[in-house]
Enzyme design. Structure first.
Site, PDB file in Angstrom:
ATOM      1  N   LYS A 126     -23.412 -21.813 -22.941  1.00 27.15           N
ATOM      2  CA  LYS A 126     -21.688 -22.005 -23.497  1.00 27.15           C
ATOM      3  C   LYS A 126     -21.828 -23.206 -24.469  1.00 27.15           C
ATOM      4  O   LYS A 126     -21.049 -23.187 -25.564  1.00 27.15           O
ATOM      5  CB  LYS A 126     -21.009 -22.449 -22.029  1.00 27.15           C
ATOM      6  CG  LYS A 126     -19.736 -22.989 -22.602  1.00 27.15           C
ATOM      7  CD  LYS A 126     -18.726 -23.311 -21.362  1.00 27.15           C
ATOM      8  CE  LYS A 126     -19.085 -24.823 -21.010  1.00 27.15           C
ATOM      9  NZ  LYS A 126     -18.300 -25.908 -21.765  1.00 27.15           N
ATOM     10  N   ASN A 127     -22.384 -24.171 -23.937  1.00 21.58           N
ATOM     11  CA  ASN A 127     -22.255 -25.222 -25.027  1.00 21.58           C
ATOM     12  C   ASN A 127     -22.911 -25.156 -26.326  1.00 21.58           C
ATOM     13  O   ASN A 127     -22.892 -25.900 -27.372  1.00 21.58           O
ATOM     14  CB  ASN A 127     -22.534 -26.621 -24.455  1.00 21.58           C
ATOM     15  CG  ASN A 127     -21.523 -27.029 -23.474  1.00 21.58           C
ATOM     16  OD1 ASN A 127     -20.252 -26.496 -23.287  1.00 21.58           O
ATOM     17  ND2 ASN A 127     -21.589 -28.093 -22.565  1.00 21.58           N
TER      18      ASN A 127
ATOM     19  N   CYS B 206      -8.430 -35.311 -19.724  1.00 15.81           N
ATOM     20  CA  CYS B 206      -9.417 -34.639 -19.107  1.00 15.81           C
ATOM     21  C   CYS B 206      -9.947 -35.193 -17.909  1.00 15.81           C
ATOM     22  O   CYS B 206     -10.020 -36.279 -17.566  1.00 15.81           O
ATOM     23  CB  CYS B 206     -10.856 -34.487 -19.984  1.00 15.81           C
ATOM     24  SG  CYS B 206     -12.389 -33.457 -19.391  1.00 15.81           S
TER      25      CYS B 206
ATOM     26  N   ARG C  65     -12.133 -39.066 -23.065  1.00 13.66           N
ATOM     27  CA  ARG C  65     -12.927 -38.402 -23.947  1.00 13.66           C
ATOM     28  C   ARG C  65     -12.190 -38.469 -25.501  1.00 13.66           C
ATOM     29  O   ARG C  65     -11.642 -37.537 -26.027  1.00 13.66           O
ATOM     30  CB  ARG C  65     -13.093 -36.796 -23.687  1.00 13.66           C
ATOM     31  CG  ARG C  65     -13.782 -36.575 -22.430  1.00 13.66           C
ATOM     32  CD  ARG C  65     -13.761 -35.344 -21.921  1.00 13.66           C
ATOM     33  NE  ARG C  65     -14.987 -34.668 -22.563  1.00 13.66           N
ATOM     34  CZ  ARG C  65     -15.264 -33.465 -22.379  1.00 13.66           C
ATOM     35  NH1 ARG C  65     -14.481 -32.755 -21.579  1.00 13.66           N
ATOM     36  NH2 ARG C  65     -16.148 -32.857 -23.010  1.00 13.66           N
TER      37      ARG C  65
ATOM     38  N   ASP D 144     -23.624 -32.894 -17.019  1.00 14.07           N
ATOM     39  CA  ASP D 144     -23.069 -31.495 -16.404  1.00 14.07           C
ATOM     40  C   ASP D 144     -23.783 -31.050 -15.332  1.00 14.07           C
ATOM     41  O   ASP D 144     -23.616 -30.071 -14.449  1.00 14.07           O
ATOM     42  CB  ASP D 144     -23.242 -30.492 -17.508  1.00 14.07           C
ATOM     43  CG  ASP D 144     -22.188 -31.099 -18.816  1.00 14.07           C
ATOM     44  OD1 ASP D 144     -21.475 -31.816 -18.535  1.00 14.07           O
ATOM     45  OD2 ASP D 144     -22.292 -30.474 -19.862  1.00 14.07           O
TER      46      ASP D 144
ATOM     47  N   ARG E 182     -14.234 -21.020 -16.681  1.00 14.35           N
ATOM     48  CA  ARG E 182     -14.260 -21.464 -17.998  1.00 14.35           C
ATOM     49  C   ARG E 182     -15.820 -21.415 -18.666  1.00 14.35           C
ATOM     50  O   ARG E 182     -15.799 -21.401 -19.637  1.00 14.35           O
ATOM     51  CB  ARG E 182     -13.726 -22.852 -18.120  1.00 14.35           C
ATOM     52  CG  ARG E 182     -12.146 -22.947 -18.187  1.00 14.35           C
ATOM     53  CD  ARG E 182     -11.701 -24.539 -18.464  1.00 14.35           C
ATOM     54  NE  ARG E 182     -12.659 -24.822 -19.504  1.00 14.35           N
ATOM     55  CZ  ARG E 182     -13.028 -26.174 -19.494  1.00 14.35           C
ATOM     56  NH1 ARG E 182     -12.648 -27.096 -18.652  1.00 14.35           N
ATOM     57  NH2 ARG E 182     -13.881 -26.580 -20.333  1.00 14.35           N
TER      58      ARG E 182
END
Ligand code: EPU
Length: 474
Positions: free
Chosen positions: A22-23, A117, A122, A318, A410
């Site tokens: 995803k990233n 967030c 952030r 993560d 997500r």
């Protein structure tokens, strides 16, 4: 809103394919804004953040199409628009990655600040600092970052911040610098594999970036970028999540499409905890390491270990929440610290509801391992926290409910399908009282005491009153 009902205690067994990262996919998709022609991107995971970014790119004049073979095709058809609306950017931080390529190509970009967030502060100050060093005028007005320039010019930029470098900040500045006049050097660039993957895609489009994967990038500006074809790297966070789920349930799982060279710290840490990880050695003859298959098995009892989340090549932030779920079941005391997002611990109280023993101490959590977790109703607070709660629920005795799984959607492609294919009992249902498992309601076994007569008197009250004032009864 949906929730997961999970029947815990089933070891995961079987083989599963890891999706594209995803990233990596998100900034790569944003990079299309800087190019002419058509880009074809393989292995883009089909998840909510990708759909949201496609919606955002559409508002910015990018046509997109999913080909029958699963590839994503992107092409800029209208370069007149330059406003990335709050309504879309607030849903997903990676939307901020349109800033650099849009500014470089269109001379103006107006991108909503992403907003608050759940994983902590952030800020985007480093993104702005980098673009200013390239000659852009950057200001904040009514919640939007407005960047303008006639022509970006190469510059020397230091992107280090109080918590290391910035991943999407490096992406934004690198994308902008590819079209700047002259040479840009970035020091303290993020080294994450996702940044490297973006850099490789940009080079395929005609950019001249060297130093990828190191903190020192050198970017020679070019006049134009041309659409290109690219395959996104495997998702190291999804792979780690599945490895940890296999270990927490005492299962045996084979993961296909894993870049083990991107996961050294995670694999080392899991081995330290007692998880057995065997990697098929199919490095290709070419210089780039290939994706491989990994087998994960775990002993009955895991060992405690301290774990510090750091920028790459450390254990990723993560994966911190998922590690906490696993260490909840390890024998002994573990300390988990997050040096990237020191406040990213909203999963801790929810893990406690599942039976974990966790105490928070500043940027650390101290975990005393237990032998068994027990099913409960818990609430996801962010993407990786959701994954941690799912892992804990899979290993727990009895049924659990994980609510607010829109966070999970997500960033994971069909996670419940993948887990179900491994033998897990995970059902997606609408979050409403009728769908709450009856096993989760606590039965009152006895009526609460109605009079003080039923409360036993403390023994010391019945002793002779020889205690002098101020002295505590034994
Ligand atoms: N920071 C600043 N100033 C900035 C930018 C960041 O001080 O201008 C600080 C942050 O507050 C944080 C640290 O630097 O303490 C690192 O933040 P970074 O900018 O690297 O995070 P990001 O680029 O916004 C990406 C991933 C995150 C991942 C982090 C860290 C994407 C789309 N997001 O975020 O992924 O946690 O890097 O590796 O790539 C996730 O996938 O669940 C996720 C949150």
């Amino acid at each position: 809103m949906d929730m997961f009902v999970i029947g815990g205690g089933k070891p995961l067994r079987g083989r599963v394919h890891v999706s594209g990262a995803k990233n990596a996919a998100l900034p790569i998709m944003a990079a299309a804004l800087a190019s002419d022609g058509v880009s074809v991107i393989h292995d883009v995971p089909k998840l909510v953040d990708v759909t949201t970014l496609l919606d955002l790119l559409k508002t910015l004049g990018v046509r997109s199409e999913w080909r029958a073979d699963g590839a994503l095709v992107l092409e800029v058809v209208d370069e007149t628009r330059c406003v990335a609306e709050y309504e879309l950017v607030r849903r997903m931080r990676a939307g901020f990655c349109v800033l650099g390529p849009m500014l470089a190509r269109r001379g103006k970009a107006c991108v909503s600040l992403p907003g608050g967030c759940n994983i902590g502060d952030r800020p985007v100050d480093l993104h702005s600092k980098g673009l200013r060093a390239l000659g852009a005028d950057v200001r904040v007005e009514r919640g939007y970052v407005i960047a303008e320039v006639d022509q970006l010019r190469g510059g020397s930029i230091y992107l280090g911040g109080p918590f290391g470098s910035t991943v999407t900040g490096t992406c934004n500045v690198m994308m902008a610098a590819t079209l700047a006049e002259g040479i840009t050097t970035i020091e303290a660039a993020a080294c994450e594999p996702e940044v490297v993957d973006l850099g490789r895609f940009l080079n395929r489009m005609g950019a001249r970036i060297s130093g990828l994967g190191t903190p020192f990038l050198r970017i020679e500006g070019v006049d134009r970028l041309q659409g290109a074809e690219h395959t996104v790297i495997p998702d190291r966070i999804e792979a780690a999540t599945l490895m940890i789920a296999a270990a927490a349930t005492g299962g045996e799982v084979e993961l296909e499409n894993v870049r083990v060279d991107h996961m050294t710290a995670v694999i080392e840490k899991l081995r330290e905890i007692g998880v057995v990880i065997e990697c098929a050695t199919n490095r290709s003859a070419a210089s780039l390491p290939a994706a491989t298959t990994v087998r994960v098995t775990a002993p009955n009892r895991l060992r405690a270990s301290d774990c510090i989340a750091l920028p790459y090549p450390g254990v990723p932030t993560d994966v911190q929440a998922q590690m906490m779920a696993l260490l909840s079941l390890a024998e002994g005391i573990s300390v988990v610290t997050d040096k990237v997002f020191p406040d990213r611990f909203l999963h801790a109280p929810e893990l406690v509801r599942l039976g974990s023993r966790i105490r928070r101490e500043g940027p650390s959590a101290i975990i005393s391992g237990v032998t068994q977790l027990s099913g409960a109703s818990v609430m996801a607070s962010d993407l990786r926290a959701s994954a941690a709660l799912v892992i804990a629920a899979l290993s727990a005795e009895g049924e659990s409910v994980v609510r607010r799984i829109y966070h999970l959607d997500r960033g994971y492609e069909r996670l419940e399908d993948k887990l179900t294919s491994l033998g897990a009992d995970v059902r997606r249902v609408v979050d409403e009282p009728a769908n709450m498992p009856a096993t989760l309601s606590v039965a009152m076994t006895a009526e609460p005491p109605t009079s003080t007569a039923s409360v036993p008197r403390p023994k010391w009250l019945d002793r002779p009153q020889s205690v002098t004032p101020g002295e505590r009864p034994a």
